[in-house]
Design a protein around this motif. Structure first.
Motif, PDB file in Angstrom:
ATOM      1  N   ILE A  90       0.864  -1.148   0.033  1.00  0.00           N
ATOM      2  CA  ILE A  90      -0.108   0.084  -0.080  1.00  0.00           C
ATOM      3  C   ILE A  90       0.921   1.196   0.066  1.00  0.00           C
ATOM      4  N   LYS A  94       2.980   0.799  -4.394  1.00  0.00           N
ATOM      5  CA  LYS A  94       1.490   0.795  -4.591  1.00  0.00           C
ATOM      6  C   LYS A  94       1.122   1.109  -6.176  1.00  0.00           C
ATOM      7  N   GLN A  98      -2.511  -2.608  -7.402  1.00  0.00           N
ATOM      8  CA  GLN A  98      -3.543  -1.499  -7.352  1.00  0.00           C
ATOM      9  C   GLN A  98      -4.830  -2.185  -7.360  1.00  0.00           C
ATOM     10  N   GLU A  99      -5.840  -1.276  -6.875  1.00  0.00           N
ATOM     11  CA  GLU A  99      -7.150  -1.638  -6.689  1.00  0.00           C
ATOM     12  C   GLU A  99      -7.961  -2.541  -7.899  1.00  0.00           C
ATOM     13  N   ARG A 414      -6.142  -5.958  -3.643  1.00  0.00           N
ATOM     14  CA  ARG A 414      -5.415  -5.324  -4.555  1.00  0.00           C
ATOM     15  C   ARG A 414      -5.046  -6.422  -5.296  1.00  0.00           C
ATOM     16  N   ILE A 449      -5.907  -8.051   1.629  1.00  0.00           N
ATOM     17  CA  ILE A 449      -5.442  -7.174   2.644  1.00  0.00           C
ATOM     18  C   ILE A 449      -6.297  -7.462   3.802  1.00  0.00           C
ATOM     19  N   LEU A 523      -6.699   1.774   6.742  1.00  0.00           N
ATOM     20  CA  LEU A 523      -5.631   1.689   5.580  1.00  0.00           C
ATOM     21  C   LEU A 523      -4.466   2.648   5.847  1.00  0.00           C
ATOM     22  N   ARG A 527      -4.267   5.544  -0.556  1.00  0.00           N
ATOM     23  CA  ARG A 527      -5.778   5.166  -0.700  1.00  0.00           C
ATOM     24  C   ARG A 527      -6.208   4.871   0.773  1.00  0.00           C
ATOM     25  N   SER A 528      -5.922   5.560   1.743  1.00  0.00           N
ATOM     26  CA  SER A 528      -6.227   5.645   2.852  1.00  0.00           C
ATOM     27  C   SER A 528      -7.545   6.024   3.277  1.00  0.00           C
TER      28      SER A 528
END
Length: 607
Positions: A90, A94, A98-99, A414, A449, A523, A527-528
């Protein structure tokens, strides 16, 4: 053969071909141990992570280590709770992890172009504008909006109690949900929601409260969204949606799809109306300075987060300004992300305080002492100033410990966009049973995660990591738990500094890369959770108001059949509280508690 039959056969053939292609492309060869595969087609993720519940999720991480192999329909996946691996996923790498398209595209379909639907430069530009908006200064100005809402919640509950001071069983979950909804609508959007005092919800409030549960039920439909969003123009995507939501599909699943579409359209229509009104108001009134917009000026009690966002956007350069579609997307995301998650956290806090009466009394005593020593000595309302509320030691400990053990989102995902190697801090078990300190990750691998397992990691949090013990946050170890920067978690300077002192959640200079007290609940990295400060403030304000005036306890009286209600928390997208059979149906979300007015003895907690 008729045209209809040709279409049906053709569609089935294409679906079968794609399914076989997917099976052939399954990810294989991850050298990690893990539980048995389970279902040959669907894998074992659902049975392992959700049907097994919290205890099973923690058990598999303790058994196999901070990285283990699970199976999904597309192949092998990696369940991660190791701090070094999470730092790479993360923060450091990162751009590799990725998402998944499954996540961003389905979110875009429902919420538009908000933070959880965008990637790359667009996400970076949105985050750059929004980060300063969620400053501590802006939280101070928003707290006064929450005071009357939490007072109303308490008054509504008190009005249901017997006049003789005895307790009454009340399902507090819908009231906490209504309170969270009013806080979000008024504090974030500036929308005049009054669901706590209204006889029934308006269409907008009702739609917001129904959105989360429906999205959870329709998670299985996400894979069908990706090809539509990827290969169809907005026009044709709309046509596909029109086709699948026609009324002649009689199944419950399709009825849920149609209902979700109605809800999304209802929310979008109201959001557009509110947005247009606020945008017009901002254009009329341009007296606010840039510093005031950024949260560094005088406090403006009547503002909302949306007002601040629009003003900030107006003062930003044209290149970095967000479009109307992006701003509307932020409205939808903020409401959804803050409603069910905060309701879940509040319900768990109240339930745990009912389960631990000594902790409840200690918290109540701390709040009264703060009220008596504050210049705002109105015992009828815990209208504490922001800095007092946010720094009450035991209240802070209760909230942190609850969010550590029971994160509202237990898992995030991810996808590895290219083959790479993931280092581990604590060795994990390979297929052969030997220990390994790194993992070869094939391209396309799904990474799970495990926020839940990370927050309960015994090596990081101690042997009692699975126990709810707020007192751990009052120890000297907790004093420096927020003193280190996320990006320094594994750098030489950050590790060396941490190793010279003992810090809660830090072991040998290593910690989880979360933005909140060394835990992964919100997170970390780019992207928290951007709204965690608002969520923390809201939870604390609700608890401070409720616990000061009301005493809560677990149900103790048997029903006519002799059964006592026992609350069980099921692990789904969120933690869902239900009443176990035979006293309940085990399905309907509810938190029945015995509630009464506070007595003087309810403030005594010291032996």
């Amino acid at each position: 053969m008729s045209l209809t039959q040709v279409c049906i056969v053709g569609t089935f053939s294409i679906a079968l071909f794609k399914a076989l292609e997917l099976l052939q492309r399954r990810t294989h060869g991850i050298d990690l141990d893990g539980p048995d595969r389970g279902n040959w087609l669907l894998g074992n993720i659902i049975t392992t992570l959700f049907e097994g519940g919290v205890n099973n999720c923690v058990h598999i991480a303790e058994k196999y280590g901070g990285a283990l192999r699970l199976y999904e329909p597309s192949g092998e996946s990696i369940h991660v709770s190791d701090p070094r691996a999470l730092y790479h996923i993360i923060v450091k790498d990162k751009n590799i992890f990725q998402e998944p398209d499954l996540f961003t595209m389905s979110n875009k379909l429902v919420f538009g172009e908000g933070l959880i639907s965008t990637v790359g430069e667009q996400h970076h530009r949105q985050r750059k504008l929004l980060n300063p908006i969620f400053s501590t200064s802006n939280m101070r100005r928003l707290l006064c909006i929450l005071h009357p809402i939490t007072d109303t919640l308490t008054s509504v509950l008190i009005a249901q109690l017997p006049i003789d001071g005895s307790h009454k069983e009340i399902d507090v979950l819908p009231w906490l949900s209504r309170c969270a909804l009013d806080c979000i609508c008024q504090g974030i959007l500036g929308y005049p929601s009054s669901s706590l005092s209204a006889a029934e919800d308006d269409t907008y409030s009702e739609a917001l409260r129904m959105m989360g549960p429906l999205i959870g039920k329709l998670m299985v439909a996400r894979p069908f969204v990706v090809p539509v969003m990827r290969y169809c123009s907005p026009y044709w995507a709309g046509k596909v949606l029109d086709f699948v939501t026609v009324s002649w599909f009689p199944t419950q699943f399709m009825r849920d799809v149609r209902e979700l579409r109605r809800i999304v359209e209802t929310v979008d229509n109201v959001n557009r109306t509110v947005y247009a009104e606020k945008k017009a108001a901002v254009k009329v009134n341009k007296l606010d300075s840039v510093d005031d917009v950024r949260g560094d000026g005088d406090l403006i009690p009547s503002t909302s987060m949306m007002d601040i966002m629009l003003k900030a956007n107006c003062t930003t350069s044209n290149v970095e300004q967000l479009t109307d579609a992006e701003l509307l997307g932020q409205m939808s995301v903020m409401v959804f992300a803050g409603l069910d998650t905060t309701t879940s956290a509040l319900a768990r806090c109240v339930y745990l305080l009912a389960q631990h009466p000594r902790a409840q009394a200690r918290l109540r005593s701390e709040i009264r002492d703060a009220m008596n020593s504050s210049i705002h000595q109105n015992i009828a309302s815990a209208g504490l100033p922001y800095d007092v509320l946010m720094h009450l030691p035991f209240l802070d400990s209760v909230v942190k410990e609850t969010l550590r053990l029971y994160p509202s989102f237990p898992f995030m995902t991810r996808t590895a966009t290219k083959a790479t190697t993931l280092p581990l801090h604590f060795p994990a078990r390979s297929r052969s049973g030997a220990h390994t300190s790194s993992i070869a990750v094939p391209q396309g691998t799904l990474i799970i995660i495990s926020i839940l397992a990370a927050n309960r990691h015994r090596e990081m949090w101690g042997a009692d990591a699975n126990e709810w013990r707020p007192e751990r946050w009052l120890s000297p170890l907790a004093a420096s738990s927020q003193a280190q920067d996320v990006d320094a978690s594994f750098s030489g300077e950050g590790a060396a500094a941490a190793s010279r002192r003992s810090v809660l959640g830090v072991k040998d200079g290593v910690r989880f890369p979360g933005i909140y007290s060394n835990m992964m609940t919100f997170l970390g990295g780019s992207r928290s959770c951007i709204g965690f400060k608002f969520a923390e403030m809201e939870i604390k304000q609700v608890l401070a108001t409720l616990i000061l005036r009301l005493h809560v306890a677990l149900p103790a009286n048997p029903n006519p059949l002799g059964h006592v209600k026992e609350i069980e928390w099921k692990l789904r997208v969120f933690h869902i509280p239900v009443v176990k059979p035979p006293a309940g149906d085990g399905v309907t979300p509810q938190v029945p508690l015995n509630v009464r007015l506070v007595r003087e003895e309810d403030f005594k907690w010291q032996a």
